[in-house]
Design a protein around this motif. Sequence first.
Motif, PDB file in Angstrom:
ATOM      1  N   CYS A  66     -33.482  -9.092 -45.434  1.00 41.98           N
ATOM      2  CA  CYS A  66     -33.195  -8.044 -46.418  1.00 41.98           C
ATOM      3  C   CYS A  66     -33.021  -6.674 -45.780  1.00 41.98           C
ATOM      4  O   CYS A  66     -32.192  -5.884 -46.239  1.00 41.98           O
ATOM      5  CB  CYS A  66     -34.311  -7.972 -47.463  1.00 41.98           C
ATOM      6  N   LEU A  67     -33.798  -6.376 -44.740  1.00 42.56           N
ATOM      7  CA  LEU A  67     -33.791  -5.017 -44.205  1.00 42.56           C
ATOM      8  C   LEU A  67     -32.409  -4.549 -43.744  1.00 42.56           C
ATOM      9  O   LEU A  67     -31.935  -3.501 -44.208  1.00 42.56           O
ATOM     10  CB  LEU A  67     -34.807  -4.886 -43.075  1.00 42.56           C
ATOM     11  N   PRO A  68     -31.729  -5.261 -42.850  1.00 45.44           N
ATOM     12  CA  PRO A  68     -30.418  -4.745 -42.410  1.00 45.44           C
ATOM     13  C   PRO A  68     -29.401  -4.678 -43.538  1.00 45.44           C
ATOM     14  O   PRO A  68     -28.621  -3.718 -43.622  1.00 45.44           O
ATOM     15  CB  PRO A  68     -29.991  -5.738 -41.313  1.00 45.44           C
ATOM     16  N   ALA A  69     -29.388  -5.676 -44.404  1.00 44.40           N
ATOM     17  CA  ALA A  69     -28.428  -5.671 -45.509  1.00 44.40           C
ATOM     18  C   ALA A  69     -28.698  -4.511 -46.453  1.00 44.40           C
ATOM     19  O   ALA A  69     -27.782  -3.764 -46.828  1.00 44.40           O
ATOM     20  CB  ALA A  69     -28.489  -6.999 -46.263  1.00 44.40           C
ATOM     21  N   ASN A  70     -29.948  -4.333 -46.840  1.00 48.86           N
ATOM     22  CA  ASN A  70     -30.279  -3.297 -47.813  1.00 48.86           C
ATOM     23  C   ASN A  70     -30.100  -1.899 -47.257  1.00 48.86           C
ATOM     24  O   ASN A  70     -29.742  -0.972 -47.990  1.00 48.86           O
ATOM     25  CB  ASN A  70     -31.712  -3.476 -48.315  1.00 48.86           C
ATOM     26  N   LEU A  71     -30.357  -1.699 -45.957  1.00 51.23           N
ATOM     27  CA  LEU A  71     -30.123  -0.384 -45.361  1.00 51.23           C
ATOM     28  C   LEU A  71     -28.637  -0.034 -45.358  1.00 51.23           C
ATOM     29  O   LEU A  71     -28.267   1.146 -45.372  1.00 51.23           O
ATOM     30  CB  LEU A  71     -30.670  -0.337 -43.930  1.00 51.23           C
ATOM     31  N   LEU A  72     -27.783  -1.041 -45.369  1.00 53.24           N
ATOM     32  CA  LEU A  72     -26.339  -0.830 -45.459  1.00 53.24           C
ATOM     33  C   LEU A  72     -25.858  -0.826 -46.907  1.00 53.24           C
ATOM     34  O   LEU A  72     -24.665  -0.844 -47.170  1.00 53.24           O
ATOM     35  CB  LEU A  72     -25.601  -1.906 -44.661  1.00 53.24           C
ATOM     36  N   MET A  73     -26.811  -0.816 -47.844  1.00 51.14           N
ATOM     37  CA  MET A  73     -26.510  -0.820 -49.282  1.00 51.14           C
ATOM     38  C   MET A  73     -25.784  -2.098 -49.702  1.00 51.14           C
ATOM     39  O   MET A  73     -24.986  -2.099 -50.635  1.00 51.14           O
ATOM     40  CB  MET A  73     -25.702   0.411 -49.688  1.00 51.14           C
ATOM     41  N   LEU A  74     -26.102  -3.199 -49.020  1.00 50.85           N
ATOM     42  CA  LEU A  74     -25.518  -4.497 -49.336  1.00 50.85           C
ATOM     43  C   LEU A  74     -26.592  -5.427 -49.867  1.00 50.85           C
ATOM     44  O   LEU A  74     -27.744  -5.386 -49.416  1.00 50.85           O
ATOM     45  CB  LEU A  74     -24.873  -5.122 -48.095  1.00 50.85           C
ATOM     46  N   PRO A  75     -26.261  -6.294 -50.818  1.00 54.04           N
ATOM     47  CA  PRO A  75     -27.240  -7.256 -51.332  1.00 54.04           C
ATOM     48  C   PRO A  75     -27.489  -8.359 -50.318  1.00 54.04           C
ATOM     49  O   PRO A  75     -26.584  -8.749 -49.571  1.00 54.04           O
ATOM     50  CB  PRO A  75     -26.562  -7.807 -52.592  1.00 54.04           C
ATOM     51  N   ASN A  76     -28.703  -8.846 -50.283  1.00 54.83           N
ATOM     52  CA  ASN A  76     -29.029  -9.980 -49.424  1.00 54.83           C
ATOM     53  C   ASN A  76     -28.776 -11.266 -50.220  1.00 54.83           C
ATOM     54  O   ASN A  76     -29.614 -11.693 -51.003  1.00 54.83           O
ATOM     55  CB  ASN A  76     -30.484  -9.912 -48.972  1.00 54.83           C
ATOM     56  N   VAL A  77     -27.625 -11.867 -50.003  1.00 56.67           N
ATOM     57  CA  VAL A  77     -27.249 -13.057 -50.770  1.00 56.67           C
ATOM     58  C   VAL A  77     -28.086 -14.261 -50.380  1.00 56.67           C
ATOM     59  O   VAL A  77     -28.046 -15.296 -51.065  1.00 56.67           O
ATOM     60  CB  VAL A  77     -25.750 -13.361 -50.600  1.00 56.67           C
ATOM     61  N   LEU A  78     -28.844 -14.168 -49.291  1.00 52.02           N
ATOM     62  CA  LEU A  78     -29.728 -15.261 -48.889  1.00 52.02           C
ATOM     63  C   LEU A  78     -30.998 -15.298 -49.723  1.00 52.02           C
ATOM     64  O   LEU A  78     -31.752 -16.266 -49.653  1.00 52.02           O
ATOM     65  CB  LEU A  78     -30.087 -15.130 -47.403  1.00 52.02           C
TER      66      LEU A  78
ATOM     67  N   PRO B 245     -31.434 -14.913 -53.491  1.00 49.38           N
ATOM     68  CA  PRO B 245     -30.788 -14.695 -54.791  1.00 49.38           C
ATOM     69  C   PRO B 245     -31.662 -14.005 -55.834  1.00 49.38           C
ATOM     70  O   PRO B 245     -31.152 -13.286 -56.688  1.00 49.38           O
ATOM     71  CB  PRO B 245     -30.432 -16.124 -55.240  1.00 49.38           C
ATOM     72  N   SER B 246     -32.975 -14.202 -55.761  1.00 53.58           N
ATOM     73  CA  SER B 246     -33.847 -13.599 -56.776  1.00 53.58           C
ATOM     74  C   SER B 246     -34.223 -12.166 -56.450  1.00 53.58           C
ATOM     75  O   SER B 246     -34.792 -11.475 -57.303  1.00 53.58           O
ATOM     76  CB  SER B 246     -35.124 -14.437 -56.925  1.00 53.58           C
ATOM     77  N   GLY B 247     -33.931 -11.711 -55.227  1.00 54.86           N
ATOM     78  CA  GLY B 247     -34.278 -10.350 -54.847  1.00 54.86           C
ATOM     79  C   GLY B 247     -33.283  -9.795 -53.862  1.00 54.86           C
ATOM     80  O   GLY B 247     -33.583  -9.609 -52.678  1.00 54.86           O
ATOM     81  N   ILE B 248     -32.077  -9.514 -54.324  1.00 55.21           N
ATOM     82  CA  ILE B 248     -31.008  -9.088 -53.419  1.00 55.21           C
ATOM     83  C   ILE B 248     -31.293  -7.720 -52.810  1.00 55.21           C
ATOM     84  O   ILE B 248     -30.790  -7.398 -51.742  1.00 55.21           O
ATOM     85  CB  ILE B 248     -29.640  -9.089 -54.142  1.00 55.21           C
TER      86      ILE B 248
ATOM     87  N   ASP C 296     -30.136  -6.026 -69.576  1.00 57.99           N
ATOM     88  CA  ASP C 296     -31.121  -5.750 -68.535  1.00 57.99           C
ATOM     89  C   ASP C 296     -30.934  -6.744 -67.387  1.00 57.99           C
ATOM     90  O   ASP C 296     -31.800  -7.582 -67.115  1.00 57.99           O
ATOM     91  CB  ASP C 296     -32.534  -5.840 -69.116  1.00 57.99           C
ATOM     92  N   ARG C 297     -29.798  -6.656 -66.747  1.00 63.00           N
ATOM     93  CA  ARG C 297     -29.437  -7.575 -65.672  1.00 63.00           C
ATOM     94  C   ARG C 297     -28.777  -6.798 -64.532  1.00 63.00           C
ATOM     95  O   ARG C 297     -28.150  -5.774 -64.751  1.00 63.00           O
ATOM     96  CB  ARG C 297     -28.458  -8.639 -66.172  1.00 63.00           C
ATOM     97  N   GLY C 298     -28.930  -7.325 -63.309  1.00 71.11           N
ATOM     98  CA  GLY C 298     -28.293  -6.716 -62.151  1.00 71.11           C
ATOM     99  C   GLY C 298     -29.088  -6.889 -60.879  1.00 71.11           C
ATOM    100  O   GLY C 298     -28.529  -6.884 -59.785  1.00 71.11           O
ATOM    101  N   VAL C 299     -30.403  -7.064 -61.004  1.00 65.98           N
ATOM    102  CA  VAL C 299     -31.266  -7.075 -59.827  1.00 65.98           C
ATOM    103  C   VAL C 299     -31.219  -8.398 -59.076  1.00 65.98           C
ATOM    104  O   VAL C 299     -31.572  -8.453 -57.893  1.00 65.98           O
ATOM    105  CB  VAL C 299     -32.709  -6.731 -60.230  1.00 65.98           C
ATOM    106  N   ALA C 300     -30.764  -9.473 -59.708  1.00 64.54           N
ATOM    107  CA  ALA C 300     -30.673 -10.786 -59.065  1.00 64.54           C
ATOM    108  C   ALA C 300     -29.211 -11.133 -58.817  1.00 64.54           C
ATOM    109  O   ALA C 300     -28.310 -10.636 -59.497  1.00 64.54           O
ATOM    110  CB  ALA C 300     -31.346 -11.851 -59.926  1.00 64.54           C
ATOM    111  N   LEU C 301     -28.996 -12.021 -57.858  1.00 66.79           N
ATOM    112  CA  LEU C 301     -27.624 -12.392 -57.504  1.00 66.79           C
ATOM    113  C   LEU C 301     -26.898 -13.011 -58.683  1.00 66.79           C
ATOM    114  O   LEU C 301     -25.718 -12.734 -58.922  1.00 66.79           O
ATOM    115  CB  LEU C 301     -27.640 -13.363 -56.328  1.00 66.79           C
ATOM    116  N   GLY C 302     -27.593 -13.835 -59.457  1.00 68.02           N
ATOM    117  CA  GLY C 302     -26.982 -14.495 -60.601  1.00 68.02           C
ATOM    118  C   GLY C 302     -26.637 -13.567 -61.745  1.00 68.02           C
ATOM    119  O   GLY C 302     -25.959 -13.976 -62.691  1.00 68.02           O
ATOM    120  N   ASP C 303     -27.083 -12.311 -61.657  1.00 70.35           N
ATOM    121  CA  ASP C 303     -26.785 -11.333 -62.708  1.00 70.35           C
ATOM    122  C   ASP C 303     -25.411 -10.686 -62.540  1.00 70.35           C
ATOM    123  O   ASP C 303     -25.034  -9.829 -63.345  1.00 70.35           O
ATOM    124  CB  ASP C 303     -27.834 -10.202 -62.697  1.00 70.35           C
TER     125      ASP C 303
END
Length: 382
Positions: A126-138, A140-143, A205-212
Motif C-alpha cells: 500500500c505504501l508506494p501506491a498510496n504515496l503516488l495517489m494510486l489505489p492498491n488493487v492488491l 480490494p477492501s482497503g485500496i 456511501d461508496r468509494g473506499v473499496a475496489l469494488g465500489d
Amino acid sequence: MPIDAVGANAHRYPTLDALRGAAAFAVLFYHLRNIGAGHHGPAVLPIFASGYLAVDLFFVLSGFVISHAYGARLRKSLPFRAFMTARFVRLQPVIAIGTLIGFILALVQRLLGLEGAPGLFAIVTCLPANLLMLPNVLMPSGIFLFNPPAWSLFYELAANAVYAFAVRREADSTNGMRENLLLAASCLAGFGGLVASVLLVGDLDRGVALGDWPVALARIIFSFTAGALLHRTRHRWMKGVPRLPLPWLLIACVALLAPDFHGAPRAIYDLTFATALSPVLLMLTCVAQPGPRLQSASAWLGMISYPLYAVHAPIKHVIETILPLGFAPMLIVATCSAVSIAWLIGTVIDPALRHWLGNWQCRLYTTADPHVATTSSLSGGA
C-alpha cells in the motif's frame, strides 16, 4: 479540493473556500461519529450521518474551479503535462502527510502485534501506491489503507486528466458548443450512474473499496462535469441567483449533511443531494458576498479545508489506538488534534512545500519549453 496556479485565473471565489471548509468539518464529524467503536461500530454522535455526501459537493466545486482557473489556458497554451504535474504536486504532499501518519500507525500496530493490525503484505504494497495517489488493487477492501478518504483524490485527479485532455483536444474548435455538449452528455451519463447506484446499493456511501468503483465513477462523472458546466454557463444564470448571506449558506451546508436516513429515504436523499442540492449550494455560494468581517473567516475555512480532509482519518485511528477513553474525551481530543495539525499544515508546511514545488515547476517547464508560462507559487483554491 484545492487547485494550483500554473497558469491559473487570478480571480478567486472566497465564498467557495468557505463552503469547502464547512463541508470538510462535516466530513470530520461524520468519521468521528463512531470513534472508539471501530470502523463499523454504531455511531454515538446522532448527527452528520450524511457527511459522506460532502465528497459530491467537493467534486462539484472542483469541476467549477478547475474550469474557471484553467479552462481558458488549456484551450490556448497550457500543456497537458504541465497542468497534470501542477495538480499532482498540489494534491500529493498534503495527502502524503496523512498517508505517512497512517503508515507509521499501521507499522507500529503490526510490530507490537496489536489486534486489528494490517498484515505486512498490505503495509508494504500500500505504501508506494498510496504515496503516488494510486489505489492498491492488491488489497480490494482497503485500496487506500492508511488514509481511506484519499480515494476521492484519486478519482478527482483522474477527472482532472480527462477534462484537460478533452479541453486540449477541443482547443481548435471555433466555439464552445462542442465542449458544452460533451460536458452535458457526460453529466447525463453520470446522472444515470447515480440513479443505478442508489437503486442497486441503496446509498452513495461508496468509494473506499475496489469494488465500489462503479458508484465512485458515477459520483465523480456527474459532479465534476456538472461543476464545469455550471462554470461554462455562469453568465446565463448568475444574474438570476438570489444573493443570500454567506452564514446562512454555510449553516445550510452543514444542516444538509447532518440528517440520518435509512432504506428508501436514504437512497432518495443521497440522489437529491448529489444531483440537485450540491449544485444549488455552489450556485448560491459563488454569488454571495462575504463582507469585510467574514473575509478572514472564509480565508481560514479555505486554508484548513484540504489539510483537515487529508489528515483527519489517520489521526482518528491514532487517538483510538493510544487513548482508549470514553466517546466524549476521544471526540474532543481527536477534533482538537485534527484541527491543530491541519492548521499547522495549512499555515506552515503546505505554503513552504508550495513555494519549493512552485520554483521546481518553474525551472522544469522553463527549461523544457521557454514559452510555457508558469508561476512560482501555488494557490490554495477550491
